[in-house]
Design a protein around this motif. Structure first.
Motif, short mmCIF file in Angstrom:
data_model
loop_
_atom_site.label_atom_id
_atom_site.label_comp_id
_atom_site.label_asym_id
_atom_site.label_seq_id
_atom_site.Cartn_x
_atom_site.Cartn_y
_atom_site.Cartn_z
N GLY A 178 0.77 -1.23 0.00
CA GLY A 178 0.00 0.00 0.00
C GLY A 178 0.80 1.28 0.00
N GLY A 179 0.69 2.06 1.10
CA GLY A 179 1.18 3.42 1.13
C GLY A 179 2.58 3.61 1.66
N VAL A 180 2.92 4.89 1.83
CA VAL A 180 4.25 5.28 2.24
C VAL A 180 4.47 4.97 3.72
N PHE A 181 5.72 4.70 4.08
CA PHE A 181 6.05 4.46 5.49
C PHE A 181 7.47 4.90 5.76
N ASP A 182 7.78 5.07 7.02
CA ASP A 182 9.10 5.52 7.44
C ASP A 182 10.10 4.40 7.22
N ASP A 183 11.11 4.67 6.41
CA ASP A 183 12.07 3.63 6.05
C ASP A 183 13.45 4.24 5.90
N PRO A 184 14.06 4.69 7.01
CA PRO A 184 15.34 5.38 6.93
C PRO A 184 16.44 4.52 6.32
N GLN A 185 17.00 5.03 5.22
CA GLN A 185 18.09 4.35 4.51
C GLN A 185 17.72 2.94 4.06
N GLY A 186 16.42 2.69 3.91
CA GLY A 186 15.98 1.38 3.45
C GLY A 186 16.13 0.27 4.45
N THR A 187 16.29 0.63 5.73
CA THR A 187 16.51 -0.38 6.76
C THR A 187 15.43 -0.38 7.83
#
Length: 348
Positions: A178-187
């Motif tokens: 679904g939607g956007v989420f917090d994903d700092p540096q893909g980790t």
């Protein structure tokens, strides 16, 4: 050394005599010479390839201009590989390329243009292989939009879940991310959504902002795309929604009329609706052998081909996943396999 491996030497009296050198020395030298020639040949071929490729990137004519734009937009929309563009082009050149591939803002969709009454008694689904040169992908058609909902991880704010888990928990026959989420540096752990997240009329998450980009369904089962305040969202009786962008088709009009959309090639997920209410879910694989990925223009054109009247881009990249009838249909690009994420569109 002669070709026969024979050399001349002198004895103590000064008389010349023929002397055969060991065969191993001759064969070693010949092999060394051939390896050197092969290396020189490979280096020359590689250099020619690099020069040709760079020529393609910098040539100001079609189709090389399109290749250059695709290179830059693909690099600049990644977290870790922007150097592929910044090494070759100046900041001004990159900005010019990105600006020329921007997607037009067509505003909010008009839900009254969609009629869903005729779809209620037609609960069928159809999976279509839409693979093309360069990528593999699937389009799922859901005739009854009332079957489509938003589901969220049970551990919202802590950790995400995978499509199979969501399907089992909700009795769903199909699931896409679904939607956007917090994903700092893909980790990140996939537990923290951003924007707004609504499931069955309940607001599960909202950021402390005045308005939201929403991709959702109202109580009339119409896909609604737009930028709205929380008050407007409640007035419109939005039952399920996530946040992401951009909107690729609004009220039948494509938003990309020049360039590739500015997001390069990557795995893609999108959702759309035809004018008669049918929901379209699209997932395209990327970043792997046999399927490099698709541009947003590719997504837009495929959805228009299948009659979409409104289309929104959803989270893509390593998050792109399609679960259908008990199994994962596509091949998620993450080297760790399918990712855990916070929100999904499901088909009950």
């Amino acid at each position: 050394m002669s070709n026969t491996g024979i050399s001349r030497s002198s004895d103590p009296m000064g008389n010349q005599r023929l002397q055969r050198k060991p065969a191993g020395i001759y064969y070693y030298s010949r092999r060394k010479k051939r390896l050197k020639q092969a290396f020189i040949g490979m280096f020359a071929s590689f250099s020619i390839f690099v020069l040709c490729f760079l020529g393609f990137l910098f040539a100001p004519v079609e189709p090389f201009e399109s290749l250059r734009d695709l290179w830059v937009t693909s690099a600049m929309t990644t977290l870790h590989h922007q150097y592929l563009a910044t090494f070759l082009f100046s900041e001004a050149e990159i900005k010019k390329i990105m600006d020329s591939n921007k997607i037009a803002d067509l505003g909010n969709s008009h839900p009254d243009n969609i009629r869903t009454q005729g779809t209620v008694n037609n609960s069928g689904t159809e999976l279509i292989d839409i693979s093309q040169k360069g990528f593999k992908g699937y389009l799922l058609k859901i005739n009854d939009p009332a079957r489509v909902q938003v589901a969220a991880t049970r551990y919202l704010g802590k950790v995400g879940e995978k499509a199979e888990d969501i399907a089992k928990e909700n009795g769903a026959s199909a699931v896409i991310n679904g939607g956007v989420f917090d994903d700092p540096q893909g980790t990140g752990n996939g537990g923290q959504p951003l924007g707004i997240l609504i499931s069955d009329g309940q607001i599960l998450h909202k950021d402390p902002v005045s308005s939201f980009d929403i991709i959702g369904l109202n109580r009339d089962n119409v896909l609604v795309l737009g930028h709205y305040t929380l008050t407007q969202i409640k007035q419109m009786d939005i039952r399920d929604a996530v946040t992401f962008s951009p909107f690729l088709v609004v009220d039948g009009k494509p938003s990309i009329t020049y360039g590739d959309g500015g997001w390069g090639i990557a795995p893609r997920t999108a959702i759309g609706q035809t004018k008669d209410g049918t929901i379209l879910m699209l997932v395209i694989d990327g970043r792997q052998v046999g399927s490099l990925g698709a541009t947003l223009k590719d997504v837009q054109d495929i959805m228009l081909q299948y009659g979409a009247y409104n289309v929104a881009n959803l989270d893509g990249g390593a998050s792109s996943v399609l679960y259908y009838n008990g199994k994962i249909i596509n091949h998620p690009s993450s080297r760790y396999g399918e990712r855990s994420i916070p929100s999904f569109f499901i088909v009950k």
